[in-house]
Motif scaffolding. Sequence first.
Motif, PDB file in Angstrom:
ATOM      1  N   VAL A 122       0.831  -1.201   0.000  1.00 55.93           N
ATOM      2  CA  VAL A 122       0.000   0.000   0.000  1.00 55.93           C
ATOM      3  C   VAL A 122       0.869   1.255   0.000  1.00 55.93           C
ATOM      4  O   VAL A 122       0.546   2.258  -0.643  1.00 55.93           O
ATOM      5  CB  VAL A 122      -0.939   0.000   1.226  1.00 55.93           C
ATOM      6  N   TYR A 123       2.002   1.208   0.676  1.00 55.90           N
ATOM      7  CA  TYR A 123       2.808   2.395   0.922  1.00 55.90           C
ATOM      8  C   TYR A 123       3.981   2.558  -0.039  1.00 55.90           C
ATOM      9  O   TYR A 123       4.598   3.618  -0.076  1.00 55.90           O
ATOM     10  CB  TYR A 123       3.338   2.336   2.354  1.00 55.90           C
ATOM     11  N   GLN A 124       4.303   1.549  -0.860  1.00 59.56           N
ATOM     12  CA  GLN A 124       5.571   1.572  -1.594  1.00 59.56           C
ATOM     13  C   GLN A 124       5.675   2.713  -2.616  1.00 59.56           C
ATOM     14  O   GLN A 124       6.767   3.262  -2.835  1.00 59.56           O
ATOM     15  CB  GLN A 124       5.799   0.225  -2.284  1.00 59.56           C
ATOM     16  N   LYS A 125       4.564   3.112  -3.257  1.00 66.28           N
ATOM     17  CA  LYS A 125       4.637   4.206  -4.223  1.00 66.28           C
ATOM     18  C   LYS A 125       4.960   5.520  -3.536  1.00 66.28           C
ATOM     19  O   LYS A 125       5.784   6.303  -4.013  1.00 66.28           O
ATOM     20  CB  LYS A 125       3.317   4.319  -4.982  1.00 66.28           C
ATOM     21  N   GLN A 126       4.304   5.786  -2.417  1.00 71.44           N
ATOM     22  CA  GLN A 126       4.602   7.010  -1.668  1.00 71.44           C
ATOM     23  C   GLN A 126       6.030   6.980  -1.146  1.00 71.44           C
ATOM     24  O   GLN A 126       6.729   7.995  -1.137  1.00 71.44           O
ATOM     25  CB  GLN A 126       3.626   7.174  -0.500  1.00 71.44           C
ATOM     26  N   LEU A 127       6.471   5.799  -0.707  1.00 69.15           N
ATOM     27  CA  LEU A 127       7.830   5.658  -0.194  1.00 69.15           C
ATOM     28  C   LEU A 127       8.852   5.954  -1.282  1.00 69.15           C
ATOM     29  O   LEU A 127       9.886   6.585  -1.021  1.00 69.15           O
ATOM     30  CB  LEU A 127       8.037   4.243   0.351  1.00 69.15           C
ATOM     31  N   ALA A 128       8.574   5.519  -2.512  1.00 71.92           N
ATOM     32  CA  ALA A 128       9.483   5.797  -3.630  1.00 71.92           C
ATOM     33  C   ALA A 128       9.628   7.302  -3.845  1.00 71.92           C
ATOM     34  O   ALA A 128      10.727   7.805  -4.130  1.00 71.92           O
ATOM     35  CB  ALA A 128       8.967   5.127  -4.894  1.00 71.92           C
ATOM     36  N   GLY A 129       8.529   8.047  -3.683  1.00 72.21           N
ATOM     37  CA  GLY A 129       8.599   9.496  -3.813  1.00 72.21           C
ATOM     38  C   GLY A 129       9.455  10.126  -2.727  1.00 72.21           C
ATOM     39  O   GLY A 129      10.264  11.028  -3.002  1.00 72.21           O
ATOM     40  N   PHE A 130       9.302   9.654  -1.496  1.00 72.21           N
ATOM     41  CA  PHE A 130      10.120  10.163  -0.402  1.00 72.21           C
ATOM     42  C   PHE A 130      11.600   9.843  -0.621  1.00 72.21           C
ATOM     43  O   PHE A 130      12.467  10.681  -0.370  1.00 72.21           O
ATOM     44  CB  PHE A 130       9.659   9.578   0.923  1.00 72.21           C
ATOM     45  N   VAL A 131      11.881   8.635  -1.086  1.00 71.43           N
ATOM     46  CA  VAL A 131      13.269   8.243  -1.333  1.00 71.43           C
ATOM     47  C   VAL A 131      13.899   9.127  -2.405  1.00 71.43           C
ATOM     48  O   VAL A 131      15.057   9.549  -2.285  1.00 71.43           O
ATOM     49  CB  VAL A 131      13.346   6.752  -1.740  1.00 71.43           C
ATOM     50  N   ALA A 132      13.131   9.447  -3.446  1.00 74.84           N
ATOM     51  CA  ALA A 132      13.644  10.330  -4.497  1.00 74.84           C
ATOM     52  C   ALA A 132      13.968  11.708  -3.922  1.00 74.84           C
ATOM     53  O   ALA A 132      15.013  12.309  -4.251  1.00 74.84           O
ATOM     54  CB  ALA A 132      12.617  10.447  -5.625  1.00 74.84           C
ATOM     55  N   GLY A 133      13.096  12.213  -3.075  1.00 72.41           N
ATOM     56  CA  GLY A 133      13.346  13.501  -2.448  1.00 72.41           C
ATOM     57  C   GLY A 133      14.578  13.480  -1.546  1.00 72.41           C
ATOM     58  O   GLY A 133      15.342  14.448  -1.489  1.00 72.41           O
ATOM     59  N   MET A 134      14.777  12.368  -0.854  1.00 71.75           N
ATOM     60  CA  MET A 134      15.932  12.252   0.031  1.00 71.75           C
ATOM     61  C   MET A 134      17.235  12.153  -0.758  1.00 71.75           C
ATOM     62  O   MET A 134      18.266  12.679  -0.333  1.00 71.75           O
ATOM     63  CB  MET A 134      15.761  11.036   0.942  1.00 71.75           C
ATOM     64  N   LEU A 135      17.189  11.489  -1.892  1.00 67.50           N
ATOM     65  CA  LEU A 135      18.376  11.438  -2.747  1.00 67.50           C
ATOM     66  C   LEU A 135      18.736  12.829  -3.256  1.00 67.50           C
ATOM     67  O   LEU A 135      19.919  13.190  -3.336  1.00 67.50           O
ATOM     68  CB  LEU A 135      18.136  10.486  -3.920  1.00 67.50           C
ATOM     69  N   LEU A 136      17.712  13.608  -3.595  1.00 68.99           N
ATOM     70  CA  LEU A 136      17.950  15.000  -4.004  1.00 68.99           C
ATOM     71  C   LEU A 136      18.576  15.790  -2.868  1.00 68.99           C
ATOM     72  O   LEU A 136      19.540  16.547  -3.080  1.00 68.99           O
ATOM     73  CB  LEU A 136      16.632  15.633  -4.436  1.00 68.99           C
ATOM     74  N   ALA A 137      18.050  15.618  -1.666  1.00 69.67           N
ATOM     75  CA  ALA A 137      18.579  16.339  -0.504  1.00 69.67           C
ATOM     76  C   ALA A 137      20.018  15.933  -0.213  1.00 69.67           C
ATOM     77  O   ALA A 137      20.860  16.771   0.125  1.00 69.67           O
ATOM     78  CB  ALA A 137      17.697  16.089   0.715  1.00 69.67           C
ATOM     79  N   LEU A 138      20.308  14.640  -0.326  1.00 69.10           N
ATOM     80  CA  LEU A 138      21.691  14.182  -0.131  1.00 69.10           C
ATOM     81  C   LEU A 138      22.617  14.802  -1.170  1.00 69.10           C
ATOM     82  O   LEU A 138      23.773  15.120  -0.876  1.00 69.10           O
ATOM     83  CB  LEU A 138      21.748  12.656  -0.202  1.00 69.10           C
TER      84      LEU A 138
END
Length: 228
Positions: free
Chosen positions: A21-37
């Motif tokens: 249920v959560y994996q698509k939203q999690l992928a968006g957060f991970v992309a944002g975190m990679l940008l922040a890194l």
Amino acid sequence: MSWFASDAAMVWKLVVKDWQVYQKQLAGFVAGMLLALGLVGMGTPLMASAGALLLLVQLLVVGTYAIQSSIMAERKLQTVPFIMSLPVTPMDVYWGKLLANLVIYLVPFLLVTGGLLALILSTPRPDGAVPWLAVVALFMLAIFCVSLCVAIAVESEGWNIFAILALMTLIGPFLYWVSRLDGIVQYLKTDDIVWSAPVLGVLAAEVAVIAVAILVTSWIHARKASFL
């Protein structure tokens, strides 16, 4: 009174269900975190500060969103009658929710912590910041675990929101305090990675908070003979 799940296979299915249920939203957060890194890795003070702030905010949001969508939202949808129709016990559901949310949160948490650690050790940044990073990272994990346990144990949405906001307000004072803590402050701008007694004490306290939160919540659910 058993503290353990009666059906490990069913618990695993509950974990997988929440993950799907959560994996698509999690992928968006991970992309944002990679940008922040990436911003942190640029090295300029302005970009690094913006990236660090973005990482902090995203770690808070990803944890709050997971709790909101997998626990609080399900209560609003009145899913208890459906759960009662399944061959599960209250402890099965408890461990399913606890483990699912921990798995969901640990993905971005480990990405952020590991990414920052790699940046510190592989760039000219002072290696002495490693203990500071460990203390702050574990504090963020402790905040999430306590928020999660409160959400599982307390059915009142108002109290859950209050607990999340109250814990969030501790972040600023904690960052201020730990950045001036004896055993950390004198090594922050050096390349000496020193695990001093104060650092180890704070880490032990954070682990203890996580353990107590999980134990208390487990005890509360172990006393339940039914879902009601």
